[in-house]
Design a protein around this motif. Structure first.
Motif: not given
Lengths: 510, 510
Positions: A29-33, A36-40, A92, A154, A156, A158, A168, B66-67, B76, B94, B96, B135
């Motif tokens: 899912e999207e992580s909010g960062v 970057c994702m959260v891998i469940r 980054a 990482v 970056w 777009m 990441e 998880c990751y 946060y 980080v 830039h 969430r």
């Protein structure tokens, strides 16, 4: 008409379908960062299986695992011009090592804690590993150096997309140094073959192994090879790469050794990697309109047992009946490893569970109700063939003990069926084209699922290659690779009309 | 007098000895990146064993991997005041996402690519994982959430030391959310016990499990527990921690669930971790003046076979003889897993190899020369008892096939011997003291290897605790933990003369 488990079909909107598989199978899912994702757990469990199986292969070919710093000083990058040119736009950069209060209740980087030299969060580790190689390699006796690391990197990006393109991601990166160019080239091809066999045997992912054209090379490489897989929408996905770096990095980083004759020589290096992107390929190759279908070799759970509990005193006997099955299965070996069977006792309605495991793509889902138990039976759903010809769910009653005995063979059959289905698609998805008009017609905007074309070309370089790339770009096409296993060229170049020297694959790509 | 393999002994200079073990055993090295190390194959191989064994235990207790992102937005952190206060001083930031040419042949962060909100490289992941929990958790049915991740983290330490204190390190961090405080407290203690048993059974590392005093709590925790191991210089090393976080993070991050009665409640969370620091503990507990001694359960290779090659035609038969042994060993099971045996054929002198493996600490080193082979023998060196009473290397000839059969029992014996040796040291290293004068005398500057003292105290808090901490600091001492397994207090507080409420350990520490 079948009412499928996902809110959107592949046919209706492939991109939306892809996202829905990831969401409905609880893979990530999207992580909010940003980016970057959260891998469940289900997604990460697949990654753990990939790690285990690929790591075994990497070790079996003589490589050892190490770990190198996540931070790379800027100056390390500056040493290899093509390399830094390729990555500078997406790095980054860490500039401070402390935060202080901003006086408004928040925090800011402390100006007093600015780093003298900024550190880059590794986008790949050739530069920092090259520095270590320079320390480790003195004599021909120290070669070859064969190492690998499992790490996060990482870049970056777009525009990001879960698993396929994230700021990441997780991967393994192999790095080796050799005494001769021949040996380094052989290593590059050996690891390409490891990737090909891993993809086909373990991931049920048929691929084409070949050499990337010059414009698609890894920044700093002399030659880049890839394995390319075909998604169900006909696009290509590069599922692993292996690079022959020549002496480019060795000379930038001073990796030299004394040869047998006592002379100093530059080492020849390689690097190769496979990432969490592969999970995106698994989804787009094996998923269907009911969700994910995980090949048994990489399924965290290969068999999931769902007792149809009803909150009655009979539940206890049913759980015991199911637990005996789970234990019988766990004693079995399937596909060369202990079978992985789960008894799902979560407090959730059993039909919700059934569809949960279907969407996650567990290879075999076993449902057991009171009536099954009374008859000594269980009900089997094979995820690779979910529906009967009449559109009904294909759930088959069979004796419990027969299921326990046959599960290994069933898992082998599912693994093979997924491979065969994808292999047929790859085979029919690649067609030849002998001139540019045929290419343009094949990839006309209205063409659905055009797959790839195999064309012959003169392998132009420099500005001539740039012209080819531009021409393809207008049709949203890219050069994928020149298959290693190919018939000799016998025609003219579809781009330049010069005599062709090899065959190359052209297609749209992720 | 024995001439040991390391350039410095523990007795002469413990700190220099520690660095020399790491260097001579090829476990790790400075990377050239400030505060970051390169973990070399032998060191990383031990970490892989730690991962495998601890991961099995983490999964066996119901947790899933998880990751989560390596980057955490500054905002946060700002939500949990005590937490950010604890980490702000050592965070890599980080700022830039791109580099550009500086016009002088170098690169600089692109001012046009400055992040709107700086990102912190995770020092620990409570905040970003808490966002995910918010969430995931809606109802009591979603609880408990039991997850873990294996990851790299960064804490910008000013003084670093390989394995013990590095800017970047590797660890696992477990994070859980529960419906009640009792359940979360039970989880905290369950994982503490998992760590204790893992340390003692797998790492041969006897430890004391207990609760940290208030001043040593994890920033943001309600209670912190640790396992403490005693190094050979008598100092303590915290080898794992488990935190009960109460509702501190849940309220900062809004982790709420609807309970059975339909009311909204805050979840109760925990976190717990073990890191590459543990490898530092292994070195300082098991190493000796000839290098590292790796407990068999975590040894990448448990048995190493060194054929005494002489570049003559007889070498071939010798290699075959050794390979048969390696294969016989690989078919064995030792300590519950397939035995890991290496045949070392590198082009290096055999005595160099012998001492290389002694310094690395392979549990059993088998040397085989032509004479051994002629007699059907091999020569066995047990790393835990390297020398005979007369100071000679304790190399014992025995029939090859007997060695193959007895290797599992020998490995169990080595594992047990290393544990027993360390356990005796811990037992005799903890002594009671009943007043402050005794504490001060025990830790007088001239005292060598003073170990720890067990004292009774009134468990002061706030400024009263600060005073105790200051008093101890003057003697370079810290409060380690209050052992869970302890006799009831029956005396007066050594710090305040008030009636004591518990026993607590005091010592110097890494």
């Amino acid at each position: 008409m079948i009412k499928h488990a996902l809110p959107v079909t592949r046919e209706a909107d492939f991109a939306a379908w892809y996202q829905s598989v990831i969401a409905e199978a609880d893979m990530a899912e999207e992580s909010g960062v940003r980016g970057c994702m959260v891998i469940r757990p289900w997604g990460y469990g697949i990654w753990e299986r990939i790690q285990r199986l690929l790591d075994d292969r990497i070790k079996a070919t003589g490589h050892e695992n190490c770990y190198f710093p996540v931070f790379i000083p800027l100056s390390y990058f500056e040493q290899e011009a093509a390399h830094v040119e390729g990555f500078a736009k997406e790095m980054a950069v860490v500039t401070h090592h402390r935060l202080i209060a901003d006086g408004k209740g928040g925090l800011v980087p402390d100006p007093e804690a600015k780093l003298e030299e900024p550190l880059v969060v590794r986008p790949t580790s050739e530069t920092v590993i090259g520095h270590a190689f320079a320390r480790w390699v003195q004599s021909w006796r120290d070669l070859p150096v064969l190492i690998n690391q499992w790490a996060n990197v990482v870049r970056w990006e777009m525009r990001t997309r879960m698993f396929l393109r994230t700021a990441e991601f997780l991967w393994q990166e192999g790095h080796t140094a050799h005494a001769s160019a021949e040996e380094a080239r052989a290593e590059t091809l050996r690891m390409l073959e490891v990737y090909r066999d891993f993809a086909e045997s373990d991931l049920a992912l048929p691929v084409v192994a070949g050499e990337k054209p010059e414009n698609e090379r890894f920044p700093g490489a002399v030659a880049t090879y890839s394995i390319e897989a075909m998604m169900q929408d006909g696009k290509a996905l590069q599922a692993g790469t292996s690079h022959f770096l020549g002496t480019n990095f060795a000379s930038a980083q001073n990796i030299r050794f004394q040869n047998n004759a006592g002379e100093l020589e530059l080492a020849h290096t390689t690097s190769w990697g496979v990432s969490t992107r592969t999970i995106g390929a698994l989804i787009m190759v094996h998923g269907d309109d009911d969700g994910m279908r995980v090949p048994p070799r990489v399924a965290p759970w290969q068999v999931v047992i769902v007792p149809m509990l009803r909150d009655t005193p009979e539940d206890e006997a049913l759980v015991t009946y199911c637990r005996e099955l789970q234990q019988a299965l766990a004693r079995q070996s399937a596909l060369g490893e202990p079978l992985r069977a789960l008894l799902d006792l979560k407090p959730v309605k059993s039909t919700t569970k059934r569809w949960g495991w279907v969407k996650k793509g567990a290879p075999l889902v076993i449902e057991v109700g009171g009536r099954d138990m009374a008859a000594g039976n269980v009900s089997l759903i094979r995820r690779d063939r979910l529906y009967r010809a009449d559109g009904k769910l294909d759930s088959v009653a069979m004796p419990r003990d027969a299921l326990a005995a046959e599960a290994p063979a069933l898992l082998e059959a599912v693994q093979q069926a997924l491979y065969d289905e994808a292999a047929a698609r790859l085979r029919t998805g690649i067609t030849p084209a002998s001139d540019w008009a045929a290419v343009a017609a094949h990839f006309a905007p209205e063409a659905r699922n055009p797959g790839w074309l195999e064309v012959q070309w003169a392998r132009p370089t420099g500005v001539a290659l740039d012209a080819v790339v531009e021409k393809l770009k207008a049709l949203k096409l890219t050069l994928r690779n020149a298959p290693i296993d190919q018939a000799p060229a016998d025609g003219t170049c579809v781009f330049t009309d010069a005599p062709a020297v090899e065959r190359v694959l052209v297609g749209r790509a992720y």
